[in-house]
Design an enzyme around this catalytic site. Structure first.
Site, PDB file in Angstrom:
ATOM      1  N   GLY A  74       0.800  -1.222   0.000  1.00  9.65           N
ATOM      2  CA  GLY A  74       0.000   0.000   0.000  1.00  9.65           C
ATOM      3  C   GLY A  74       0.828   1.265   0.000  1.00  9.65           C
ATOM      4  O   GLY A  74       0.280   2.366  -0.114  1.00  9.65           O
ATOM      5  N   ASP A  75       2.134   1.133   0.089  1.00  5.62           N
ATOM      6  CA  ASP A  75       3.024   2.289   0.132  1.00  5.62           C
ATOM      7  C   ASP A  75       3.316   2.771  -1.288  1.00  5.62           C
ATOM      8  O   ASP A  75       3.830   2.011  -2.127  1.00  5.62           O
ATOM      9  CB  ASP A  75       4.329   1.916   0.842  1.00  5.62           C
ATOM     10  N   TYR A  76       3.018   4.031  -1.559  1.00  6.99           N
ATOM     11  CA  TYR A  76       3.231   4.589  -2.909  1.00  6.99           C
ATOM     12  C   TYR A  76       4.693   4.490  -3.325  1.00  6.99           C
ATOM     13  O   TYR A  76       5.006   4.158  -4.469  1.00  6.99           O
ATOM     14  CB  TYR A  76       2.768   6.044  -2.936  1.00  6.99           C
TER      15      TYR A  76
END
Length: 207
Positions: free
Chosen positions: A157-159
């Site tokens: 979920g980390d860009y």
């Protein structure tokens, strides 16, 4: 975490994938420290709540004001004494003030046991932390990586991880979280390190 353990983990990761081998050669052994300034697990989680969806400098200034509200150790009991109005006055949004107070309440009551959370599995840590208002999987995963120093966390979920993966592997488009999830399987049990090298790849591409 002993430096030798990270060195050995990086060496094993390099054997698994040629792109990671190149990134390891360029960036050296990962640094999993220094992301949070807090001395306790509770304080580091409070800082993580502050930094959610904020640029570094703005979050740093707000956190400094929040931290100075407490004279002494930043404990759950101290935060509950400070209260909502003071947190809002220091720059916390409504949502973040309520999140920090919910964390403090659950820690003070024993519902969330930060003193023993390091003995839980990664999945159990995420489940316990996400029971707190405003703490989602990303915050829990950052806690696993930078506070508990777990080596096999894959924060899809980390860009930055998704963007860095696209840069490192020369993809035409950044993968979605769902697409990136199985792509991390080849890095196990060192997916944390792979995520760190993805962060380095995106940083390097912007310099």
């Amino acid at each position: 975490m002993p430096a030798q353990r990270l060195t050995d983990a990086a060496r094993q990761l390099a054997k698994k994938d040629p792109v990671m081998k190149r990134l390891i050669a360029e960036h050296g052994v990962p640094d999993l420290g220094g992301r949070r300034t807090g001395r306790s697990r509770f304080e580091q989680l409070g800082e993580a709540i502050c930094y959610q969806q904020l640029a570094g400098k703005a979050a740093e200034a707000i956190w400094l004001r929040v931290r100075t509200l407490v004279d002494g150790p930043f404990t759950a009991e101290a935060v509950l004494t400070v209260g909502y109005d003071a947190l809002r006055g220091a720059g916390f949004s409504n949502a973040k003030a309520l999140s920090l107070l919910d964390l403090a309440s659950k820690v003070a009551s024993g519902e969330v046991r930060l003193d023993r959370i390091g003995r839980l599995s990664d999945e159990a840590v995420v489940a316990e932390l996400t029971s707190v208002r405003g703490i989602g999987p990303w915050t829990a995963e950052m806690f696993l990586i930078f506070t508990l120093k777990r080596l096999d966390v894959w924060p899809v979920g980390d860009y930055g991880v998704r963007a860095g993966y696209a840069v490192a592997y020369d993809l035409a488009a950044m993968p979605s979280a769902k697409e990136l999830l199985p792509l991390g399987d080849k890095f196990g049990p060192y997916r944390t390190l792979a995520a760190w090298y993805c962060w380095q790849a995106i940083i390097e591409s912007r310099s």
